[in-house]
Design a protein around this motif. Structure first.
Motif, PDB file in Angstrom:
ATOM      1  N   ARG A  19      41.692  44.181  37.205  1.00 33.87           N
ATOM      2  CA  ARG A  19      41.883  42.785  37.004  1.00 33.87           C
ATOM      3  C   ARG A  19      40.635  41.823  37.429  1.00 33.87           C
ATOM      4  NH1 ARG A  19      47.305  43.550  40.360  1.00 33.87           N
ATOM      5  NH2 ARG A  19      45.756  44.066  42.006  1.00 33.87           N
ATOM      6  N   PRO A  20      40.428  40.644  36.616  1.00 31.61           N
ATOM      7  CA  PRO A  20      39.145  39.961  36.730  1.00 31.61           C
ATOM      8  C   PRO A  20      39.429  39.234  38.014  1.00 31.61           C
ATOM      9  CG  PRO A  20      40.527  39.101  35.117  1.00 31.61           C
ATOM     10  CD  PRO A  20      41.368  40.510  35.365  1.00 31.61           C
ATOM     11  N   HIS A  21      38.280  38.893  39.016  1.00 26.38           N
ATOM     12  CA  HIS A  21      38.251  38.190  40.034  1.00 26.38           C
ATOM     13  C   HIS A  21      37.033  37.235  39.727  1.00 26.38           C
ATOM     14  CE1 HIS A  21      40.786  41.067  42.408  1.00 26.38           C
ATOM     15  NE2 HIS A  21      40.057  41.796  41.822  1.00 26.38           N
ATOM     16  N   ASN A  22      37.379  35.742  40.608  1.00 24.12           N
ATOM     17  CA  ASN A  22      36.546  34.910  40.369  1.00 24.12           C
ATOM     18  C   ASN A  22      36.153  34.299  39.103  1.00 24.12           C
ATOM     19  OD1 ASN A  22      36.070  35.108  43.357  1.00 24.12           O
ATOM     20  ND2 ASN A  22      34.502  36.479  43.211  1.00 24.12           N
ATOM     21  N   GLN A  23      37.195  34.128  38.157  1.00 24.07           N
ATOM     22  CA  GLN A  23      37.174  34.085  36.934  1.00 24.07           C
ATOM     23  C   GLN A  23      37.457  32.548  36.677  1.00 24.07           C
ATOM     24  OE1 GLN A  23      39.394  36.626  34.367  1.00 24.07           O
ATOM     25  NE2 GLN A  23      40.396  34.938  33.583  1.00 24.07           N
ATOM     26  N   GLY A  24      36.362  32.175  35.637  1.00 27.16           N
ATOM     27  CA  GLY A  24      36.348  30.500  35.330  1.00 27.16           C
ATOM     28  C   GLY A  24      36.003  30.508  33.968  1.00 27.16           C
ATOM     29  N   GLY A  68      29.723  31.056  25.711  1.00 25.89           N
ATOM     30  CA  GLY A  68      31.036  30.666  25.407  1.00 25.89           C
ATOM     31  C   GLY A  68      32.202  31.386  25.870  1.00 25.89           C
ATOM     32  N   ARG A  69      31.876  32.423  26.632  1.00 27.13           N
ATOM     33  CA  ARG A  69      32.835  33.448  26.930  1.00 27.13           C
ATOM     34  C   ARG A  69      33.475  32.975  28.363  1.00 27.13           C
ATOM     35  NH1 ARG A  69      31.898  39.683  26.436  1.00 27.13           N
ATOM     36  NH2 ARG A  69      33.951  39.438  27.723  1.00 27.13           N
ATOM     37  N   VAL A  70      34.653  33.805  28.760  1.00 29.04           N
ATOM     38  CA  VAL A  70      34.707  33.520  30.187  1.00 29.04           C
ATOM     39  C   VAL A  70      33.906  34.132  31.016  1.00 29.04           C
ATOM     40  CG1 VAL A  70      36.619  34.213  31.972  1.00 29.04           C
ATOM     41  CG2 VAL A  70      37.464  33.486  29.332  1.00 29.04           C
TER      42      VAL A  70
END
Length: 127
Positions: A76-81, A120-122
């Motif tokens: 799972r990704p964390h601290n994602q924006g 431009g990515r997450v």
């Protein structure tokens, strides 16, 4: 930065908050780690590889740490924006600014990172 180097207990909120350029120059930072600990004890993982292939990257880290192989069922990704794409002129200026440091880093690591593809990515922080 001189005081930070001289006094390991010193903390500067201003440096933490506003030192984007110096903290973005990874070459000198990694060189200090390698000088202190040696190349065989430092692993630098490109975050894009972690995002694109978390299983293989995780296995690489475990192997580097000489830990037993262990499969995770989910990454799972964390601290994602999500961020707006960067202006092309800004990106070009930053790439030019960081190019010498990046070349030093690539030479030190013996591999090149494909950072421009991240535009431009997450963004996610690996911790």
């Amino acid at each position: 930065e001189d005081r930070l180097r001289a006094d390991p207990g010193y903390y500067s909120m201003a440096h933490q908050t506003f030192s984007y350029i110096s903290r973005g120059e990874y070459g000198p930072q990694v060189a200090r780690w390698v000088e202190r600990f040696g190349t065989e004890r430092v692993l630098v993982v490109q975050s894009e590889r972690l995002w694109d292939d978390p299983e293989r990257t995780y296995a690489r880290v475990l192997h580097f740490l000489d830990l037993e192989a262990h499969e995770l069922r989910i990454f799972r990704p964390h601290n994602q924006g999500r961020y707006a794409p960067m202006d092309g002129r800004t990106r070009a200026a930053l790439e030019a600014r960081f190019a010498p440091s990046n070349e030093d880093l690539f030479a030190l690591l013996g591999e090149r990172f494909a950072w421009p593809k991240a535009a431009g990515r997450v963004a996610a922080a690996a911790g």
